[in-house]
Design an enzyme around this catalytic site. Structure first.
Site, PDB file in Angstrom:
ATOM      1  N   ARG A 151       0.822  -1.209   0.000  1.00 29.14           N
ATOM      2  CA  ARG A 151       0.000   0.000   0.000  1.00 29.14           C
ATOM      3  C   ARG A 151       0.861   1.267   0.000  1.00 29.14           C
ATOM      4  O   ARG A 151       0.342   2.359  -0.188  1.00 29.14           O
ATOM      5  CB  ARG A 151      -0.939  -0.006   1.198  1.00 29.14           C
ATOM      6  CG  ARG A 151      -0.253   0.253   2.530  1.00 29.14           C
ATOM      7  CD  ARG A 151      -1.271   0.329   3.659  1.00 29.14           C
ATOM      8  NE  ARG A 151      -1.769  -0.994   4.005  1.00 29.14           N
ATOM      9  CZ  ARG A 151      -2.755  -1.202   4.867  1.00 29.14           C
ATOM     10  NH1 ARG A 151      -3.374  -0.178   5.418  1.00 29.14           N
ATOM     11  NH2 ARG A 151      -3.140  -2.429   5.170  1.00 29.14           N
ATOM     12  N   LYS A 174       5.053 -19.679   7.479  1.00 30.84           N
ATOM     13  CA  LYS A 174       4.493 -20.076   8.764  1.00 30.84           C
ATOM     14  C   LYS A 174       4.147 -18.822   9.562  1.00 30.84           C
ATOM     15  O   LYS A 174       4.698 -17.750   9.278  1.00 30.84           O
ATOM     16  CB  LYS A 174       5.464 -20.979   9.524  1.00 30.84           C
ATOM     17  CG  LYS A 174       6.643 -20.228  10.158  1.00 30.84           C
ATOM     18  CD  LYS A 174       7.429 -21.147  11.046  1.00 30.84           C
ATOM     19  CE  LYS A 174       8.500 -20.393  11.805  1.00 30.84           C
ATOM     20  NZ  LYS A 174       8.006 -19.509  12.866  1.00 30.84           N
ATOM     21  N   HIS A 222      11.686 -22.495   6.659  1.00 32.31           N
ATOM     22  CA  HIS A 222      13.051 -22.190   6.222  1.00 32.31           C
ATOM     23  C   HIS A 222      14.085 -23.113   6.864  1.00 32.31           C
ATOM     24  O   HIS A 222      15.178 -23.290   6.332  1.00 32.31           O
ATOM     25  CB  HIS A 222      13.397 -20.725   6.511  1.00 32.31           C
ATOM     26  CG  HIS A 222      13.568 -20.403   7.971  1.00 32.31           C
ATOM     27  ND1 HIS A 222      12.514 -20.047   8.785  1.00 32.31           N
ATOM     28  CD2 HIS A 222      14.658 -20.385   8.759  1.00 32.31           C
ATOM     29  CE1 HIS A 222      12.961 -19.831  10.005  1.00 32.31           C
ATOM     30  NE2 HIS A 222      14.259 -20.024  10.021  1.00 32.31           N
ATOM     31  N   LYS A 248      17.956 -25.530   5.317  1.00 33.25           N
ATOM     32  CA  LYS A 248      19.335 -25.480   5.806  1.00 33.25           C
ATOM     33  C   LYS A 248      20.098 -26.722   5.356  1.00 33.25           C
ATOM     34  O   LYS A 248      19.596 -27.837   5.394  1.00 33.25           O
ATOM     35  CB  LYS A 248      19.349 -25.359   7.334  1.00 33.25           C
ATOM     36  CG  LYS A 248      18.846 -24.004   7.834  1.00 33.25           C
ATOM     37  CD  LYS A 248      18.940 -23.912   9.334  1.00 33.25           C
ATOM     38  CE  LYS A 248      18.453 -22.556   9.821  1.00 33.25           C
ATOM     39  NZ  LYS A 248      19.313 -21.459   9.371  1.00 33.25           N
ATOM     40  N   GLU A 297      18.039 -19.911  21.678  1.00 30.86           N
ATOM     41  CA  GLU A 297      18.441 -18.582  21.228  1.00 30.86           C
ATOM     42  C   GLU A 297      18.921 -17.785  22.426  1.00 30.86           C
ATOM     43  O   GLU A 297      18.353 -17.894  23.523  1.00 30.86           O
ATOM     44  CB  GLU A 297      17.274 -17.854  20.557  1.00 30.86           C
ATOM     45  CG  GLU A 297      16.801 -18.495  19.268  1.00 30.86           C
ATOM     46  CD  GLU A 297      15.669 -17.700  18.630  1.00 30.86           C
ATOM     47  OE1 GLU A 297      15.930 -16.986  17.652  1.00 30.86           O
ATOM     48  OE2 GLU A 297      14.537 -17.801  19.123  1.00 30.86           O
ATOM     49  N   ASP A 355       5.454 -21.303  17.716  1.00 32.33           N
ATOM     50  CA  ASP A 355       6.389 -20.646  16.813  1.00 32.33           C
ATOM     51  C   ASP A 355       7.449 -21.597  16.281  1.00 32.33           C
ATOM     52  O   ASP A 355       7.884 -21.471  15.132  1.00 32.33           O
ATOM     53  CB  ASP A 355       7.064 -19.475  17.539  1.00 32.33           C
ATOM     54  CG  ASP A 355       7.892 -18.602  16.614  1.00 32.33           C
ATOM     55  OD1 ASP A 355       7.450 -18.367  15.471  1.00 32.33           O
ATOM     56  OD2 ASP A 355       8.977 -18.158  17.023  1.00 32.33           O
ATOM     57  N   HIS A 397       9.353 -26.401  13.057  1.00 28.02           N
ATOM     58  CA  HIS A 397      10.770 -26.740  12.952  1.00 28.02           C
ATOM     59  C   HIS A 397      11.129 -28.045  13.673  1.00 28.02           C
ATOM     60  O   HIS A 397      11.711 -28.957  13.079  1.00 28.02           O
ATOM     61  CB  HIS A 397      11.644 -25.620  13.529  1.00 28.02           C
ATOM     62  CG  HIS A 397      11.458 -24.300  12.859  1.00 28.02           C
ATOM     63  ND1 HIS A 397      11.037 -24.169  11.559  1.00 28.02           N
ATOM     64  CD2 HIS A 397      11.663 -23.035  13.303  1.00 28.02           C
ATOM     65  CE1 HIS A 397      10.984 -22.889  11.246  1.00 28.02           C
ATOM     66  NE2 HIS A 397      11.355 -22.184  12.277  1.00 28.02           N
ATOM     67  N   LYS A 415      14.058 -18.778  24.334  1.00 32.05           N
ATOM     68  CA  LYS A 415      14.749 -17.516  24.108  1.00 32.05           C
ATOM     69  C   LYS A 415      15.487 -17.110  25.380  1.00 32.05           C
ATOM     70  O   LYS A 415      15.126 -17.523  26.481  1.00 32.05           O
ATOM     71  CB  LYS A 415      13.755 -16.424  23.692  1.00 32.05           C
ATOM     72  CG  LYS A 415      13.179 -16.639  22.300  1.00 32.05           C
ATOM     73  CD  LYS A 415      12.342 -15.461  21.857  1.00 32.05           C
ATOM     74  CE  LYS A 415      11.865 -15.629  20.415  1.00 32.05           C
ATOM     75  NZ  LYS A 415      12.983 -15.623  19.444  1.00 32.05           N
TER      76      LYS A 415
END
Length: 513
Positions: A68, A175, A205, A209, A243, A262, A267, A365
């Site tokens: 937009r 996703k 993704h 890998k 992470e 998530d 994954h 995380k």
């Protein structure tokens, strides 16, 4: 006759021994919806440039942005060039950009603006004629899941989902594929009304890998491992994605989604399926899909979810030598949020090969370091003809496949310490990709985008896999939602005490990568 230059075979970056180059995409275009988002700017546009720079895209290629924002074509071209320069892995070549620029177009409008969709239709027709894209177009939905239905329905309404003659039209979906089984089924029904299954590419993704794909090579190209890849020798399997960062600027997306939806739903369950599946008759899409579906269909959480799952939020702690805020102090997070930033679950695969072997999956995380790995931990030898003091430091044999960041494989086994006494300790035999192969691994999105343009789907989960994964996860998330509180762990540590207790109940402990 097509010249070498047209095929990209004169590209100085091309290695004559590169066996991937026969996989050059034919004439086509990519329409990027959500072109102003982080994913498009940081991953997709750089990946497209790198593919072109390696000679894997044809001269008859087009990149169309839809948003937009009032960029105009020149403004969009500048944005795309800046994004490609900032994120490209390969050296910058103006000649490559000049070739790409010839097919760059931009369409301004909102997703419910029929005038914009008519302009998009005219733009694609013009590219077919002037750029030679031949009616072949992929529609990449780099947008929030809530916008999928309107975009897919507009593609159908304006006749963009139907290709003329022998041309093709494909849709690429990022996703998450829904937020539970019911929403995933609804989304799949909406997409299936417009595109046939072979034209739907669900991007995970992680499956692009190099080291994830090496799981297949490791298992099925080597005769020494498959005989012990079963419950007779394997004690348990740990799959970890850790992470060291927090949620950053993703509060709007992350809160309400959480670590399990998530990462585990896509994954980690896909990694588990690749590790546990039977050998496929071939590596084509149909054969891989059949074997992965068998694993997902037979994976079960234990009945006592309170004892064999854990979820938690990070609190204030230390990471990278500095004090960091807790999840509830992050900008944009409600003070009463119960969204988990850490999740650990145990799954049992009810097949002959894996009966009695627990699979532990964890994601978090603000953990101790960034690492993704699959650890296959073997049973102890049934008899050790040593004094107990000889082997008091000996752990279990383990084979660890490192997905990121230090891609490779480590084998842990016992060896005698040099000296006159018998003393055995754990040692590691290590294989590192970077130290063995001179070729750089393609970035995941390069491989996946090229596979979309080639119509090659082995790395893309179909709707059956998505729905099976939600069937596994939904009962766990419902169990967590009934709890009035959520566990916590300090940032920079390896998770909550409840996760340690969960695996300790089975007489095991988490690896510290």
């Amino acid at each position: 006759m097509t010249s070498a230059a047209e095929l990209g075979l004169d590209n100085p970056l091309r290695d004559p021994q590169d066996r991937r180059l026969p996989r050059i995409a034919g004439p086509c275009g990519v329409v990027l919806f959500g072109v102003t988002g982080d994913l498009a700017r940081k991953k997709l546009i750089p990946a497209i440039y790198d593919l072109a720079n390696r000679g894997l895209l044809p001269p008859g290629f087009a990149l169309i942005g839809f948003a937009r924002h009032d960029f105009g074509e020149q403004g969009f071209a500048q944005l795309a060039k800046k994004a490609a320069k900032a994120g490209a892995r390969t050296p910058w070549r103006e000649s490559t950009w000049k070739q790409l620029f010839a097919g760059v177009r931009f369409v301004e409008g909102s997703f419910d603006d029929d005038t914009a969709w008519e302009k998009l239709s005219h733009t694609l027709a013009e590219l077919d004629e002037k750029q030679g894209t031949q009616g072949n177009h992929a529609f990449y939905l780099s947008i929030p899941p809530g916008l999928f239905p309107v975009v897919v329905s507009k593609l159908k309404q304006h006749g963009l989902a139907q290709a003329p003659g022998d041309a093709w039209r494909r849709v690429v979906i990022e996703k998450p594929f829904g937020h539970d089984l019911e929403s995933a089924q609804q989304l799949n029904e909406i997409v299936a009304e417009v595109f046939p299954p072979e034209s739907v590419f669900r991007i995970d993704h992680y499956l692009g890998k190099e080291t994830v794909q090496n799981i297949l090579a490791f298992r099925f190209a080597n005769g020494m491992f498959e005989p012990v890849w079963n419950s007779h020798y394997v004690d348990h399997v740990q799959i970890t994605m850790a992470e060291d960062i927090g949620i950053g600027t993703r509060a709007g997306y992350y809160d309400g989604i959480g670590a399990a939806r998530d990462v585990i739903q896509n994954h980690l369950l896909q990694l588990m399926a690749l590790v546990a599946m039977e050998e496929p008759v071939s590596l084509n899409a149909a054969s891989l899909r059949i074997e992965k579906q068998k694993i997902l269909a037979n994976a079960r959480p234990p009945q006592r979810l309170d004892l064999h799952t854990s979820h938690a939020q990070y609190t204030t702690g230390w990471a990278g030598g500095e004090e960091v805020a807790g999840y509830l102090e992050e900008e944009g997070i409600p003070a009463d949020s119960t969204t988990e930033t850490y999740a650990a679950i145990r799954l049992d695969i009810e097949t002959r090969r894996w009966a009695g072997v627990p699979f532990y999956l964890r994601v978090g995380k603000r953990l101790g370091r960034r690492v993704t790995e699959v650890a296959v931990v073997f049973k102890r030898a049934p008899h050790l003809p040593f004094q107990s003091t000889d082997v008091e430091e000996l752990g279990q044999n383990a084979l660890v496949m490192r997905i990121q960041p230090d891609e490779g494989v480590t084998l842990r086994f016992g060896a005698k310490v040099p000296g006159t006494v018998m003393e055995i300790r754990d040692v590691n035999m290590d294989f590192a990709y970077g130290g063995t192969f001179v070729e750089d691994s393609p970035e995941a999105y390069e491989r996946l985008i090229l596979d979309v343009l080639l119509g090659d789907p082995p790395l893309f989960p179909q709707h059956e896999e998505v729905e099976l994964a939600w069937e596994i996860l939904d009962p766990i998330i419902r169990h967590w939602s009934r709890k009035k509180s959520i566990d916590t762990y300090p940032a920079g540590t390896w998770g909550p005490q409840s996760a340690d207790a969960m695996i300790a109940r089975d007489g095991r402990r988490w690896r510290r990568p």
